[in-house]
Design an enzyme around this catalytic site. Sequence first.
Site, PDB file in Angstrom:
ATOM      1  N   THR A   1       0.821  -1.288  -0.063  1.00  0.00           N
ATOM      2  CA  THR A   1       0.006   0.015   0.015  1.00  0.00           C
ATOM      3  C   THR A   1       0.981   1.232  -0.137  1.00  0.00           C
ATOM      4  OG1 THR A   1      -1.641  -1.136   1.449  1.00  0.00           O
ATOM      5  CG2 THR A   1      -1.776   1.045   1.241  1.00  0.00           C
TER       6      THR A   1
ATOM      7  N   LEU B   1      -6.300  -8.311   0.840  1.00  0.00           N
ATOM      8  CA  LEU B   1      -6.784  -9.453   1.645  1.00  0.00           C
ATOM      9  C   LEU B   1      -7.113  -8.976   3.170  1.00  0.00           C
ATOM     10  CD1 LEU B   1      -4.149 -10.233   3.780  1.00  0.00           C
ATOM     11  CD2 LEU B   1      -3.346 -11.284   1.542  1.00  0.00           C
TER      12      LEU B   1
ATOM     13  N   ASN C   1      -9.706   1.210   2.331  1.00  0.00           N
ATOM     14  CA  ASN C   1      -9.240   1.260   3.913  1.00  0.00           C
ATOM     15  C   ASN C   1      -9.978   2.272   4.667  1.00  0.00           C
ATOM     16  OD1 ASN C   1      -8.181  -1.249   3.332  1.00  0.00           O
ATOM     17  ND2 ASN C   1      -6.017  -0.633   4.072  1.00  0.00           N
TER      18      ASN C   1
ATOM     19  N   LEU D   1     -20.280  -3.412  10.123  1.00  0.00           N
ATOM     20  CA  LEU D   1     -21.007  -2.764  11.035  1.00  0.00           C
ATOM     21  C   LEU D   1     -20.991  -3.430  12.750  1.00  0.00           C
ATOM     22  CD1 LEU D   1     -24.067  -1.537   8.862  1.00  0.00           C
ATOM     23  CD2 LEU D   1     -22.212  -0.302   9.712  1.00  0.00           C
TER      24      LEU D   1
ATOM     25  N   GLY E   1     -17.267  -2.276  18.221  1.00  0.00           N
ATOM     26  CA  GLY E   1     -16.281  -2.955  19.358  1.00  0.00           C
ATOM     27  C   GLY E   1     -15.410  -1.891  19.776  1.00  0.00           C
TER      28      GLY E   1
ATOM     29  N   CYS F   1      -3.054  -2.270   8.968  1.00  0.00           N
ATOM     30  CA  CYS F   1      -3.369  -1.456   7.801  1.00  0.00           C
ATOM     31  C   CYS F   1      -4.344  -0.350   8.309  1.00  0.00           C
ATOM     32  CB  CYS F   1      -4.278  -2.553   6.978  1.00  0.00           C
ATOM     33  SG  CYS F   1      -3.162  -3.747   6.244  1.00  0.00           S
TER      34      CYS F   1
ATOM     35  N   LYS G   1      -2.634   2.670  10.345  1.00  0.00           N
ATOM     36  CA  LYS G   1      -1.403   3.604   9.470  1.00  0.00           C
ATOM     37  C   LYS G   1      -2.155   3.914   8.181  1.00  0.00           C
ATOM     38  CE  LYS G   1       0.672  -0.103   6.523  1.00  0.00           C
ATOM     39  NZ  LYS G   1       0.340   0.385   5.440  1.00  0.00           N
TER      40      LYS G   1
ATOM     41  N   LYS H   1      -7.710  -9.025  15.593  1.00  0.00           N
ATOM     42  CA  LYS H   1      -9.027  -9.703  15.267  1.00  0.00           C
ATOM     43  C   LYS H   1      -8.991 -11.307  15.491  1.00  0.00           C
ATOM     44  CE  LYS H   1      -9.635 -10.260  10.957  1.00  0.00           C
ATOM     45  NZ  LYS H   1      -9.638 -10.199   9.393  1.00  0.00           N
TER      46      LYS H   1
ATOM     47  N   ARG I   1      -0.277  -5.973  16.000  1.00  0.00           N
ATOM     48  CA  ARG I   1       0.021  -4.654  15.775  1.00  0.00           C
ATOM     49  C   ARG I   1      -1.076  -3.694  15.665  1.00  0.00           C
ATOM     50  NH1 ARG I   1       2.977  -5.853   9.943  1.00  0.00           N
ATOM     51  NH2 ARG I   1       1.487  -7.574   9.815  1.00  0.00           N
TER      52      ARG I   1
HETATM   53  P1  NAD Z   1       4.556  -7.366   6.951  1.00  0.00           P
HETATM   54  O1  NAD Z   1       5.082  -6.487   7.868  1.00  0.00           O
HETATM   55  O2  NAD Z   1       3.906  -8.597   7.356  1.00  0.00           O
HETATM   56  O3  NAD Z   1       5.562  -8.002   5.956  1.00  0.00           O
HETATM   57  C1  NAD Z   1       6.652  -7.104   5.335  1.00  0.00           C
HETATM   58  C2  NAD Z   1       7.797  -7.983   4.974  1.00  0.00           C
HETATM   59  O4  NAD Z   1       8.824  -7.286   4.163  1.00  0.00           O
HETATM   60  C3  NAD Z   1       8.688  -8.545   6.229  1.00  0.00           C
HETATM   61  O5  NAD Z   1       8.788  -9.964   6.473  1.00  0.00           O
HETATM   62  C4  NAD Z   1       9.962  -7.707   6.158  1.00  0.00           C
HETATM   63  O6  NAD Z   1      10.990  -8.411   6.711  1.00  0.00           O
HETATM   64  C5  NAD Z   1      10.061  -7.591   4.299  1.00  0.00           C
HETATM   65  N1  NAD Z   1      11.003  -6.597   4.167  1.00  0.00           N
HETATM   66  C6  NAD Z   1      10.892  -5.008   4.522  1.00  0.00           C
HETATM   67  N2  NAD Z   1      12.038  -4.666   3.938  1.00  0.00           N
HETATM   68  C7  NAD Z   1      12.339  -5.445   3.062  1.00  0.00           C
HETATM   69  C8  NAD Z   1      13.627  -5.099   2.117  1.00  0.00           C
HETATM   70  N3  NAD Z   1      14.153  -4.086   1.817  1.00  0.00           N
HETATM   71  N4  NAD Z   1      13.790  -6.441   1.501  1.00  0.00           N
HETATM   72  C9  NAD Z   1      13.091  -7.570   1.496  1.00  0.00           C
HETATM   73  N5  NAD Z   1      12.365  -7.829   2.403  1.00  0.00           N
HETATM   74  C10 NAD Z   1      11.921  -6.824   3.133  1.00  0.00           C
HETATM   75  O7  NAD Z   1       3.670  -6.676   6.095  1.00  0.00           O
HETATM   76  P2  NAD Z   1       2.321  -6.939   5.230  1.00  0.00           P
HETATM   77  O8  NAD Z   1       1.330  -7.066   6.347  1.00  0.00           O
HETATM   78  O9  NAD Z   1       2.578  -8.245   4.465  1.00  0.00           O
HETATM   79  O10 NAD Z   1       1.944  -5.837   4.350  1.00  0.00           O
HETATM   80  C11 NAD Z   1       2.850  -5.478   3.301  1.00  0.00           C
HETATM   81  C12 NAD Z   1       2.101  -4.317   2.526  1.00  0.00           C
HETATM   82  O11 NAD Z   1       0.853  -4.685   2.042  1.00  0.00           O
HETATM   83  C13 NAD Z   1       1.899  -3.324   3.403  1.00  0.00           C
HETATM   84  O12 NAD Z   1       2.099  -2.021   2.550  1.00  0.00           O
HETATM   85  C14 NAD Z   1       0.697  -3.466   3.619  1.00  0.00           C
HETATM   86  O13 NAD Z   1       0.021  -2.024   4.065  1.00  0.00           O
HETATM   87  C15 NAD Z   1      -0.138  -4.048   2.713  1.00  0.00           C
HETATM   88  N6  NAD Z   1      -1.336  -4.795   2.874  1.00  0.00           N
HETATM   89  C16 NAD Z   1      -1.254  -5.641   4.003  1.00  0.00           C
HETATM   90  C17 NAD Z   1      -2.433  -6.303   4.432  1.00  0.00           C
HETATM   91  C18 NAD Z   1      -2.625  -6.924   5.718  1.00  0.00           C
HETATM   92  O14 NAD Z   1      -3.726  -7.326   5.963  1.00  0.00           O
HETATM   93  N7  NAD Z   1      -1.512  -7.331   6.100  1.00  0.00           N
HETATM   94  C19 NAD Z   1      -3.507  -6.414   3.270  1.00  0.00           C
HETATM   95  C20 NAD Z   1      -3.382  -5.346   2.231  1.00  0.00           C
HETATM   96  C21 NAD Z   1      -2.480  -4.812   2.112  1.00  0.00           C
END
Ligand code: NAD
Length: 437
Positions: A125, A159, A217, A260, A263, A270, A273, A330, A337
């Site tokens: 994101t 997701l 979001n 809706l 809680g 997500c 932030k 959840k 986090r």
């Molecule tokens: P996360 O923190 O679980 O995982 C991110 C991974 O990236 C970590 O394992 C970290 O070690 C790795 N990383 C960081 N810097 C790196 C680098 N320079 N090289 C290689 N690896 C590196 O994050 P996430 O929850 O999977 O989210 C990832 C992105 O997707 C974010 O932008 C988030 O906003 C978005 N997103 C997350 C969700 C969710 O539900 N978690 C849903 C939709 C979108």
Amino acid sequence: MINKKIAIIGLGYVGLSMAAFLGNHFKVVGVDSNKEKIRTLEKGRQYFYEPKMSYYLKRAIKNGLTFTDQITKEIVSSDFVFITVGTPIDKYGKIDLSNIKSVSTSIAKNMTNLKNNPSIIIKSTVIPGTAMHVVKPILEKNDLKESVDFDLLTNPEFLREGLAMHDTISPHSIVIGGSNNASIKKLTSLYKATYTKKQNIIETNNITAEVIKYANNAFLATKISFINSIANICQKLPGTNVDKVAEIIGMDPRIGKQFLKAGPGYGGSCFPKDVQALINFANNIGYEPILLDAVKNINTLQVNTVMNLIKQNLKNLKGKKICVLGLSFKENTDDIRESVSVKLVDLLLKQGCNVFVHDPKAMDNIQLVFKDRITYTDSLKDILVDSDCAVIMTPWQDYKNIKEKDLLTMRNPIIVDTRRILHIDNEKISYVGLGIG
Ligand code: NAD
């Protein structure tokens, strides 16, 4: 198409779900800078809890999914390179793009003299303008040109943690943003080859794709803060129940019934932030996002509603044994986090309470935060004994099944149910449901 090579950089919830799924169909390499995570994954184990992931991960590994901690020429010469690294916010509430920049720099270094033109796809994101104004200039540093030597696409992820595999396998929509039709079509055909069912694929430009993700979001967060406001009003109106109100307004197709559930406020990696990053971004481009400010503020204050419900029923909190049931933000995840439970535990400690905690999956993570300041209990039955109040924070199935006889082992059987998942009909138990007047 099956011969396509895919690299996924950043193996968190998003990247690992993708690797586990796509690894069943294509040759996939997963990259993460965290060596410990790579070592765990190489042993075929996941390092966080996510239902159904282990099944897909094991099958993908059998199918040739490999892992590395380095971005090499071989990685960058994949047909599709997905970037799924974290995009947190800094202390000023501004998006921190350092992971995106560092990955882009490594890709750029390895992109010279390639035989193919890789598609670089930003799945993380990122704030509007990131693809074109941040990533593209980095990738073009070595005299390479976007749309000629490589493609740059924005493909946000939607997701939900706890349902990550389900949502990866059956996304409600796939948004692909790019600067030209040919590059968009390449990714569209990858997805068409992957999914058996017809998918809702939306093709647009990079910046619109970036805005769509934040709008999505922010809207969901708005629905939560809205219903929490209604819950706080219902709380003061005897005879009302926010769930009844939500059920009926949800029947209006213009409103819809999802999101809706009142809680303790939204948490997770997500919504907090992303709402904050959008507020910061809007202010920077000269728009004061009053609605989003309110969404955020309502959410920040909602933990006080929970505290007030505890205080109203216990008066003096000092020395009281309070059980916090549910620590993950959840159910069906061990992710804590921005979990409101963490904020609640902090507030309870400040009031001098003896805090006991329970969670079916998140105990290891919470111990890293509170160390020896609270008591960790694996048994739901044991935690309740001689306690003064139990606060249900996360709607895990285990808590829906709590038995009245176990609640009666409490010194003061007071239940603050922030999710209204228990139905108590026993005058010896004081049941307080958030949003029930
Ligand atoms: P996360 O923190 O679980 O995982 C991110 C991974 O990236 C970590 O394992 C970290 O070690 C790795 N990383 C960081 N810097 C790196 C680098 N320079 N090289 C290689 N690896 C590196 O994050 P996430 O929850 O999977 O989210 C990832 C992105 O997707 C974010 O932008 C988030 O906003 C978005 N997103 C997350 C969700 C969710 O539900 N978690 C849903 C939709 C979108």
